[in-house]
Write a protein that holds these residues in place. Structure first.
Motif, mmCIF file in Angstrom:
data_model
loop_
_atom_site.group_PDB
_atom_site.id
_atom_site.type_symbol
_atom_site.label_atom_id
_atom_site.label_comp_id
_atom_site.label_asym_id
_atom_site.label_seq_id
_atom_site.Cartn_x
_atom_site.Cartn_y
_atom_site.Cartn_z
ATOM 1 N N THR A 118 -14.115 19.724 1.301
ATOM 2 C CA THR A 118 -12.770 19.311 0.868
ATOM 3 C C THR A 118 -11.709 19.618 1.925
ATOM 4 N N PHE A 119 -12.108 20.157 3.067
ATOM 5 C CA PHE A 119 -11.134 20.540 4.104
ATOM 6 C C PHE A 119 -10.851 19.378 5.051
ATOM 7 N N GLY A 120 -11.900 18.671 5.444
ATOM 8 C CA GLY A 120 -11.739 17.545 6.363
ATOM 9 C C GLY A 120 -11.253 16.300 5.624
ATOM 10 N N GLN A 121 -10.969 15.223 6.386
ATOM 11 C CA GLN A 121 -10.572 13.949 5.759
ATOM 12 C C GLN A 121 -11.688 13.453 4.835
ATOM 13 N N ILE A 122 -12.930 13.687 5.306
ATOM 14 C CA ILE A 122 -14.093 13.256 4.533
ATOM 15 C C ILE A 122 -15.139 14.368 4.574
ATOM 16 N N GLY A 123 -15.754 14.618 3.423
ATOM 17 C CA GLY A 123 -16.873 15.554 3.349
ATOM 18 C C GLY A 123 -18.135 14.790 2.993
ATOM 19 N N VAL A 124 -19.259 15.276 3.498
ATOM 20 C CA VAL A 124 -20.535 14.595 3.285
ATOM 21 C C VAL A 124 -21.534 15.559 2.638
ATOM 22 N N PHE A 125 -22.231 15.065 1.615
ATOM 23 C CA PHE A 125 -23.330 15.833 1.011
ATOM 24 C C PHE A 125 -24.630 15.042 1.115
ATOM 25 N N SER A 126 -25.737 15.763 1.089
ATOM 26 C CA SER A 126 -27.053 15.116 1.030
ATOM 27 C C SER A 126 -27.771 15.610 -0.215
ATOM 28 N N PHE A 127 -28.506 14.707 -0.850
ATOM 29 C CA PHE A 127 -29.357 15.081 -1.986
ATOM 30 C C PHE A 127 -30.801 14.733 -1.668
ATOM 31 N N SER A 128 -31.190 14.921 -0.398
ATOM 32 C CA SER A 128 -32.584 14.666 -0.027
ATOM 33 C C SER A 128 -33.461 15.741 -0.668
ATOM 34 N N ASP A 129 -34.781 15.553 -0.559
ATOM 35 C CA ASP A 129 -35.682 16.342 -1.407
ATOM 36 C C ASP A 129 -35.798 17.821 -1.047
ATOM 37 N N ASP A 130 -35.233 18.234 0.073
ATOM 38 C CA ASP A 130 -35.302 19.669 0.392
ATOM 39 C C ASP A 130 -33.950 20.368 0.253
ATOM 40 N N LYS A 131 -32.934 19.659 -0.204
ATOM 41 C CA LYS A 131 -31.615 20.275 -0.305
ATOM 42 C C LYS A 131 -31.484 21.087 -1.608
ATOM 43 N N ILE A 132 -30.328 21.735 -1.791
ATOM 44 C CA ILE A 132 -30.195 22.687 -2.907
ATOM 45 C C ILE A 132 -30.298 21.983 -4.261
ATOM 46 N N ILE A 133 -29.771 20.755 -4.352
ATOM 47 C CA ILE A 133 -30.102 19.874 -5.473
ATOM 48 C C ILE A 133 -30.476 18.516 -4.889
ATOM 49 N N THR A 134 -31.249 17.741 -5.620
ATOM 50 C CA THR A 134 -31.764 16.498 -5.054
ATOM 51 C C THR A 134 -31.681 15.335 -6.041
ATOM 52 N N SER A 164 -33.920 12.898 -5.128
ATOM 53 C CA SER A 164 -35.108 12.456 -4.377
ATOM 54 C C SER A 164 -34.682 11.981 -2.997
ATOM 55 N N ALA A 165 -33.757 11.057 -2.932
ATOM 56 C CA ALA A 165 -33.045 10.725 -1.693
ATOM 57 C C ALA A 165 -31.654 10.331 -2.135
ATOM 58 N N GLY A 166 -30.663 10.719 -1.359
ATOM 59 C CA GLY A 166 -29.305 10.360 -1.746
ATOM 60 C C GLY A 166 -28.277 11.144 -0.959
ATOM 61 N N GLY A 167 -27.042 10.733 -1.123
ATOM 62 C CA GLY A 167 -25.944 11.409 -0.442
ATOM 63 C C GLY A 167 -24.631 11.008 -1.074
ATOM 64 N N ALA A 168 -23.547 11.538 -0.545
ATOM 65 C CA ALA A 168 -22.223 11.180 -1.060
ATOM 66 C C ALA A 168 -21.167 11.527 -0.033
ATOM 67 N N ILE A 169 -20.052 10.818 -0.119
ATOM 68 C CA ILE A 169 -18.867 11.271 0.596
ATOM 69 C C ILE A 169 -17.826 11.679 -0.448
ATOM 70 N N ILE A 170 -16.997 12.644 -0.064
ATOM 71 C CA ILE A 170 -15.838 12.992 -0.881
ATOM 72 C C ILE A 170 -14.594 12.888 -0.006
ATOM 73 N N THR A 171 -13.480 12.570 -0.641
ATOM 74 C CA THR A 171 -12.217 12.446 0.098
ATOM 75 C C THR A 171 -11.050 12.531 -0.883
ATOM 76 N N ALA A 172 -9.882 12.836 -0.338
ATOM 77 C CA ALA A 172 -8.672 12.866 -1.160
ATOM 78 C C ALA A 172 -7.940 11.534 -1.094
ATOM 79 N N GLU A 173 -8.413 10.612 -0.245
ATOM 80 C CA GLU A 173 -7.694 9.354 -0.025
ATOM 81 C C GLU A 173 -8.377 8.182 -0.736
ATOM 82 N N GLN A 174 -7.661 7.608 -1.671
ATOM 83 C CA GLN A 174 -8.223 6.517 -2.460
ATOM 84 C C GLN A 174 -8.633 5.323 -1.586
ATOM 85 N N GLU A 175 -7.824 5.068 -0.566
ATOM 86 C CA GLU A 175 -8.105 3.940 0.318
ATOM 87 C C GLU A 175 -9.486 4.083 0.984
ATOM 88 N N LEU A 176 -9.800 5.305 1.393
ATOM 89 C CA LEU A 176 -11.095 5.549 2.034
ATOM 90 C C LEU A 176 -12.234 5.387 1.035
#
Ligand code: PLP
Length: 377
Positions: free
Chosen positions: A180-196, A198-210
């Motif tokens: 939440t600090f940068g313009q965009i944050g990235v998460f992964s939900f691949s099978d070895d991450k803390i939650i999964t 199976s495969a997946g990811g996400a971006i988070i941002t405070a800007e609706q346009e993005l």
């Protein structure tokens, strides 16, 4: 991962129990799609957990990094400042866009991007007429980077920051979730991450346009124009509604998984820290790490690869620390700024099995084997 009975894995999926309800409902209601209630719910829950304003679920963490850089306008010939001590997936999207990574080495406290080196790199590249287009900061193994210092440098020069928090969901810095600090944050939900998922990811941002633009680009840049003309290059990057269902169940237990991973770390530390020359990565006062993987620096003279092989003999999976990207053939032509710390860490460190589902006997076996290998029993 290689399967053998009784094997102790590095990091495996750990279902909470409700995942199948969300998946089953999606199948019953025929939401076997890349739109639907699980996606809406999953994105809502990601925002709840991280306190982000917008989340867009994508089909991998790599896709999410690619998307983040694209949203910031990174293109051919641009330079992107990137942590060198990370997994190749952090930097590959820079190459997808025809841009050039400029690698920044670590500082000793968190092993992540060094703010002073970042400043040196920005100064030098800007003086050469190549002002960097973006900064990609990785929170490796779940440990938050020095965000206050890094963001101050980024803000001073007006360069946007993407946080690769693929390994750090649930980690906090100064009380706020990383990502939440940068313009965009990235998460992964691949099978070895803390939650999964199976495969997946996400971006988070405070800007609706993005966020809106990410959704658009992730769905082939399909606009509503009746003639189906495509004005922009899109991707097929949306997460499936089935995978999002798994994600909803997983987010219900995220806090528990963080607690369990931290317990794994604490157990290793209490059992192994008396070994002379062996060191654990401490948590700075500002930070709360999800301890996705427990890492150790081995005593002087011990070869991580020998220990890894010896653990393998006992059917225990471990992993070398990341080989710094500036040392890899793929990135041989890239610029690098730093003092070689990441290479030293790589030559001394090892990741131990860290699954949240590890049983006491399994942890005991790893501890016993490590003690035997390092000859302290
Ligand atoms: C896992 C990971 C990625 C890539 O995520 P995928 O979902 O596997 O594509 C990127 N960066 C880091 C630091 C990672 O650990």
């Amino acid at each position: 991962m290689m399967y053998r009975p009784g094997r102790i894995f590095l990091s495996v999926p750990h279902m909470g129990g409700h995942e199948k309800n969300y998946v089953q409902k999606a199948i019953e209601d025929n939401w076997v799609t890349t739109a639907g209630p699980n996606l809406v719910g999953f994105e809502h829950d990601i925002c709840q957990h991280t306190n982000a304003r917008y989340a867009v679920a994508l089909n991998s963490g790599t896709a999410a990094i690619h998307m983040a850089l694209r949203l910031l306008g990174v293109g051919p010939g641009d330079e992107v400042l990137c942590s060198t001590f990370t997994f190749a997936a952090s930097a590959n999207p820079i190459l997808y866009l025809g841009a050039k990574p400029v690698f920044i080495d670590s500082e000793a406290e968190t092993w992540n991007m060094c703010p002073d080196t970042l400043r040196d790199a920005i100064e030098e590249r800007t003086n050469k007429g190549k002002k960097p287009k973006a900064i990609l900061v990785v929170h490796l193994y779940g440990m938050p980077a020095k965000l206050k210092e890094l963001m101050a440098v980024a803000d001073e020069y007006g360069i946007p920051v993407v946080e690769d928090a693929a390994e750090a969901l649930g980690s906090r810095y100064s009380g706020h979730q990383v990502g939440t600090f940068g313009q965009i944050g990235v998460f992964s939900f691949s099978d070895d991450k803390i939650i999964t998922t199976s495969a997946g990811g996400a971006i988070i941002t405070a800007e609706q346009e993005l966020a809106d633009k990410a959704l658009f680009l992730a769905n082939h840049a399909n606009d509503a124009a009746p003639n189906d003309d495509h004005a922009e290059l899109g991707y097929n990057y949306r997460l499936s509604n089935i995978s999002a269902g798994i994600g909803r169940g997983q987010l219900e237990v995220l806090e528990l998984r963080v607690k369990q991973r931290r317990e794994v770390f604490n157990l290793y530390r209490s059992q192994l820290e008396s070994i002379e020359g062996l060191a654990f990565l401490q948590e700075p006062k500002t930070s709360f790490s999800n301890r996705w993987l427990t890492t150790v620096l081995l005593p002087e003279g011990q070869q991580p690869e020998s220990i890894r092989k010896a653990l393998e003999e006992e059917n225990i999976e471990s992993r070398l620390l990341c080989k710094p990207l500036h040392l890899q053939p793929l990135f041989a032509d890239s610029l690098y700024f730093g003092d070689g710390l990441s290479e030293k860490l790589y030559n001394r460190g090892l990741c131990l099995p860290s699954s949240s589902s590890l049983q006491e006997e399994e942890l005991e076996k790893v501890v016993k084997t490590m003690k035997k290998l390092l000859e302290v029993v």
